[in-house]
Design a protein around this motif. Sequence first.
Motif, PDB file in Angstrom:
ATOM      1  N   GLY A  66       0.815  -1.197   0.000  1.00 55.15           N
ATOM      2  CA  GLY A  66       0.000   0.000   0.000  1.00 55.15           C
ATOM      3  C   GLY A  66       0.854   1.254   0.000  1.00 55.15           C
ATOM      4  O   GLY A  66       1.997   1.250   0.463  1.00 55.15           O
ATOM      5  N   LYS A  67       0.281   2.319  -0.547  1.00 59.30           N
ATOM      6  CA  LYS A  67       0.978   3.597  -0.538  1.00 59.30           C
ATOM      7  C   LYS A  67      -0.016   4.706  -0.837  1.00 59.30           C
ATOM      8  O   LYS A  67      -0.883   4.559  -1.697  1.00 59.30           O
ATOM      9  CB  LYS A  67       2.106   3.622  -1.559  1.00 59.30           C
ATOM     10  CG  LYS A  67       2.934   4.902  -1.487  1.00 59.30           C
ATOM     11  CD  LYS A  67       4.331   4.710  -2.007  1.00 59.30           C
ATOM     12  CE  LYS A  67       5.137   5.980  -1.791  1.00 59.30           C
ATOM     13  NZ  LYS A  67       6.534   5.805  -2.168  1.00 59.30           N
ATOM     14  N   GLY A  68       0.126   5.817  -0.136  1.00 60.22           N
ATOM     15  CA  GLY A  68      -0.785   6.926  -0.348  1.00 60.22           C
ATOM     16  C   GLY A  68      -2.213   6.502  -0.062  1.00 60.22           C
ATOM     17  O   GLY A  68      -2.522   5.941   0.992  1.00 60.22           O
ATOM     18  N   ASN A  69      -3.092   6.734  -1.016  1.00 60.96           N
ATOM     19  CA  ASN A  69      -4.500   6.362  -0.869  1.00 60.96           C
ATOM     20  C   ASN A  69      -4.799   4.942  -1.332  1.00 60.96           C
ATOM     21  O   ASN A  69      -5.961   4.524  -1.329  1.00 60.96           O
ATOM     22  CB  ASN A  69      -5.379   7.339  -1.649  1.00 60.96           C
ATOM     23  CG  ASN A  69      -5.367   8.732  -1.048  1.00 60.96           C
ATOM     24  OD1 ASN A  69      -5.323   8.886   0.164  1.00 60.96           O
ATOM     25  ND2 ASN A  69      -5.386   9.751  -1.900  1.00 60.96           N
ATOM     26  N   CYS A  70      -3.798   4.224  -1.771  1.00 61.91           N
ATOM     27  CA  CYS A  70      -3.976   2.854  -2.262  1.00 61.91           C
ATOM     28  C   CYS A  70      -3.755   1.867  -1.119  1.00 61.91           C
ATOM     29  O   CYS A  70      -2.661   1.790  -0.554  1.00 61.91           O
ATOM     30  CB  CYS A  70      -3.005   2.559  -3.408  1.00 61.91           C
ATOM     31  SG  CYS A  70      -3.222   3.627  -4.847  1.00 61.91           S
ATOM     32  N   LYS A  71      -4.778   1.095  -0.792  1.00 65.19           N
ATOM     33  CA  LYS A  71      -4.695   0.160   0.322  1.00 65.19           C
ATOM     34  C   LYS A  71      -3.860  -1.077  -0.041  1.00 65.19           C
ATOM     35  O   LYS A  71      -3.726  -1.420  -1.218  1.00 65.19           O
ATOM     36  CB  LYS A  71      -6.103  -0.281   0.738  1.00 65.19           C
ATOM     37  CG  LYS A  71      -6.893   0.783   1.479  1.00 65.19           C
ATOM     38  CD  LYS A  71      -8.210   0.197   1.993  1.00 65.19           C
ATOM     39  CE  LYS A  71      -8.975   1.209   2.828  1.00 65.19           C
ATOM     40  NZ  LYS A  71     -10.242   0.629   3.344  1.00 65.19           N
ATOM     41  N   PRO A  72      -3.340  -1.775   0.959  1.00 61.64           N
ATOM     42  CA  PRO A  72      -2.559  -2.994   0.709  1.00 61.64           C
ATOM     43  C   PRO A  72      -3.425  -4.124   0.151  1.00 61.64           C
ATOM     44  O   PRO A  72      -4.640  -4.139   0.330  1.00 61.64           O
ATOM     45  CB  PRO A  72      -2.021  -3.365   2.098  1.00 61.64           C
ATOM     46  CG  PRO A  72      -2.214  -2.153   2.944  1.00 61.64           C
ATOM     47  CD  PRO A  72      -3.384  -1.419   2.380  1.00 61.64           C
ATOM     48  N   SER A  73      -2.763  -5.078  -0.496  1.00 57.64           N
ATOM     49  CA  SER A  73      -3.452  -6.277  -0.974  1.00 57.64           C
ATOM     50  C   SER A  73      -2.428  -7.380  -1.169  1.00 57.64           C
ATOM     51  O   SER A  73      -1.225  -7.127  -1.225  1.00 57.64           O
ATOM     52  CB  SER A  73      -4.216  -6.005  -2.278  1.00 57.64           C
ATOM     53  OG  SER A  73      -3.344  -5.475  -3.260  1.00 57.64           O
ATOM     54  N   ARG A  74      -2.918  -8.598  -1.299  1.00 53.50           N
ATOM     55  CA  ARG A  74      -2.036  -9.730  -1.553  1.00 53.50           C
ATOM     56  C   ARG A  74      -2.773 -10.772  -2.372  1.00 53.50           C
ATOM     57  O   ARG A  74      -3.993 -10.790  -2.451  1.00 53.50           O
ATOM     58  CB  ARG A  74      -1.496 -10.334  -0.265  1.00 53.50           C
ATOM     59  CG  ARG A  74      -2.538 -11.014   0.605  1.00 53.50           C
ATOM     60  CD  ARG A  74      -1.910 -11.535   1.877  1.00 53.50           C
ATOM     61  NE  ARG A  74      -2.876 -12.220   2.723  1.00 53.50           N
ATOM     62  CZ  ARG A  74      -2.594 -12.694   3.926  1.00 53.50           C
ATOM     63  NH1 ARG A  74      -1.380 -12.541   4.432  1.00 53.50           N
ATOM     64  NH2 ARG A  74      -3.525 -13.315   4.632  1.00 53.50           N
ATOM     65  N   SER A  75      -2.010 -11.663  -2.957  1.00 56.16           N
ATOM     66  CA  SER A  75      -2.574 -12.659  -3.877  1.00 56.16           C
ATOM     67  C   SER A  75      -2.904 -13.959  -3.148  1.00 56.16           C
ATOM     68  O   SER A  75      -2.762 -14.070  -1.928  1.00 56.16           O
ATOM     69  CB  SER A  75      -1.571 -12.949  -4.997  1.00 56.16           C
ATOM     70  OG  SER A  75      -0.491 -13.723  -4.490  1.00 56.16           O
ATOM     71  N   ALA A  76      -3.290 -14.942  -3.942  1.00 55.52           N
ATOM     72  CA  ALA A  76      -3.470 -16.297  -3.423  1.00 55.52           C
ATOM     73  C   ALA A  76      -2.119 -16.875  -3.017  1.00 55.52           C
ATOM     74  O   ALA A  76      -1.065 -16.371  -3.393  1.00 55.52           O
ATOM     75  CB  ALA A  76      -4.113 -17.168  -4.496  1.00 55.52           C
ATOM     76  N   TYR A  77      -2.161 -17.949  -2.241  1.00 53.08           N
ATOM     77  CA  TYR A  77      -0.971 -18.696  -1.857  1.00 53.08           C
ATOM     78  C   TYR A  77      -0.775 -19.861  -2.830  1.00 53.08           C
ATOM     79  O   TYR A  77      -1.743 -20.511  -3.222  1.00 53.08           O
ATOM     80  CB  TYR A  77      -1.096 -19.247  -0.440  1.00 53.08           C
ATOM     81  CG  TYR A  77      -1.034 -18.219   0.662  1.00 53.08           C
ATOM     82  CD1 TYR A  77       0.087 -18.110   1.467  1.00 53.08           C
ATOM     83  CD2 TYR A  77      -2.104 -17.363   0.897  1.00 53.08           C
ATOM     84  CE1 TYR A  77       0.139 -17.175   2.498  1.00 53.08           C
ATOM     85  CE2 TYR A  77      -2.058 -16.419   1.916  1.00 53.08           C
ATOM     86  CZ  TYR A  77      -0.936 -16.339   2.719  1.00 53.08           C
ATOM     87  OH  TYR A  77      -0.887 -15.409   3.723  1.00 53.08           O
ATOM     88  N   TYR A  78       0.483 -20.129  -3.178  1.00 54.31           N
ATOM     89  CA  TYR A  78       0.797 -21.264  -4.043  1.00 54.31           C
ATOM     90  C   TYR A  78       1.961 -22.039  -3.429  1.00 54.31           C
ATOM     91  O   TYR A  78       2.909 -21.445  -2.905  1.00 54.31           O
ATOM     92  CB  TYR A  78       1.198 -20.797  -5.447  1.00 54.31           C
ATOM     93  CG  TYR A  78       0.098 -20.104  -6.205  1.00 54.31           C
ATOM     94  CD1 TYR A  78      -0.845 -20.823  -6.929  1.00 54.31           C
ATOM     95  CD2 TYR A  78      -0.007 -18.721  -6.205  1.00 54.31           C
ATOM     96  CE1 TYR A  78      -1.859 -20.201  -7.627  1.00 54.31           C
ATOM     97  CE2 TYR A  78      -1.021 -18.072  -6.892  1.00 54.31           C
ATOM     98  CZ  TYR A  78      -1.941 -18.817  -7.601  1.00 54.31           C
ATOM     99  OH  TYR A  78      -2.945 -18.180  -8.287  1.00 54.31           O
TER     100      TYR A  78
END
Length: 264
Positions: free
Chosen positions: A247-259
Motif C-alpha cells: 500500500g501507498k498513499g491512498n492505495c490500500k494494501p493487498s495480496r494474492s493467493a498462496y501457491y
Amino acid sequence: MPYWRQSLTIEYALILVGDSLKAKYQVYRDIGGKYRFRLRAGNSKIVVVSEAYESKVGCMNGVESVQKNCQSDIEDKTLREKRLANPKYEIFVDADLKFRFNLIAVNGQVIGSSEAYDSKQGCKQGIEAVKKSCGADIEDLTTKQTTEKIAEQCTGNEVTGIAMMAPPNVVESGSIVTFEGWLINNKTGEGIEKATVSILEHDRSFLADKVLASGVTEKDGGFSIAWKSYQADFWDDTVEIYSKFVGKGNCKPSRSAYYQIRVV
C-alpha cells in the motif's frame, strides 16, 4: 495442491476490470532482462504468456507465430481422442488437477501457455479468446518500463487487488522462477503503475514471512518478478508463495493467493 487462501482471485480481479478495452499483445522485459509477451484480452485478462527470449526480435517473432497459428484446432489430451498434427492447441491437466492449454507451432515448440482454470469450459473459453484476438495490436512496453516511485493513482482510501498467475508446481533448486501478475485499483479497474510488489514465502512456524524478491509494476499494473529458487525451510522441500503490495498513499494494501512450490 495450492493452499487457496486469498483476498482476491484472478477471476474476481478480472470481473472488476470490465470488457471495454481491446485485446492486445504486450511485449515487455522481465526482472532478469529477458523479453516476453502476453496476450491481454478485451476484459484485461491475460490469457497467454510466452517463454523468455534473449532478443526483442525473437519475442516479436513469437507474437507473429501466435497470430499465424491462432486458428488452430484443439486437441484435448484429457480424452482418448485422435492426436492432431501441429499446429494445435493442447488442453491438459496439471499436477494440481487444473486445466491449462498450450499453443503448439508447426515445429512442435510451445509458443504460448495459459493460466490454470478450474474447469475445462473455462480453458476452452481462454482458447476462444485467443482465436478472437489474432489480429490484435502489439504494444511495446519495453520503452515505457521504469523504476520511478508510485504515482498517486487512488483518489480516495481505495481498495486494490493483486492477482498472480499460478507458478510451476515443481522446480529444480537454483533455477529461475518468474512470477507474473497485476495490481489494479478495484474502483476503476485500472492498473496501478510504478508500485513495488514483493514475492514472499509464508512461514508456517512462529517466524515472519520472508521476502524472496521484489519488482515494480508496469504502466498497466502488470509485474514480472524473477526468483532464484532454493529450499526456504529446513523441515521440508516446499515453499508457500504469495505476492503482496504494502500500500501507498491512498492505495490500500493487498495480496494474492498462496501457491505451493516444491524445490528439488
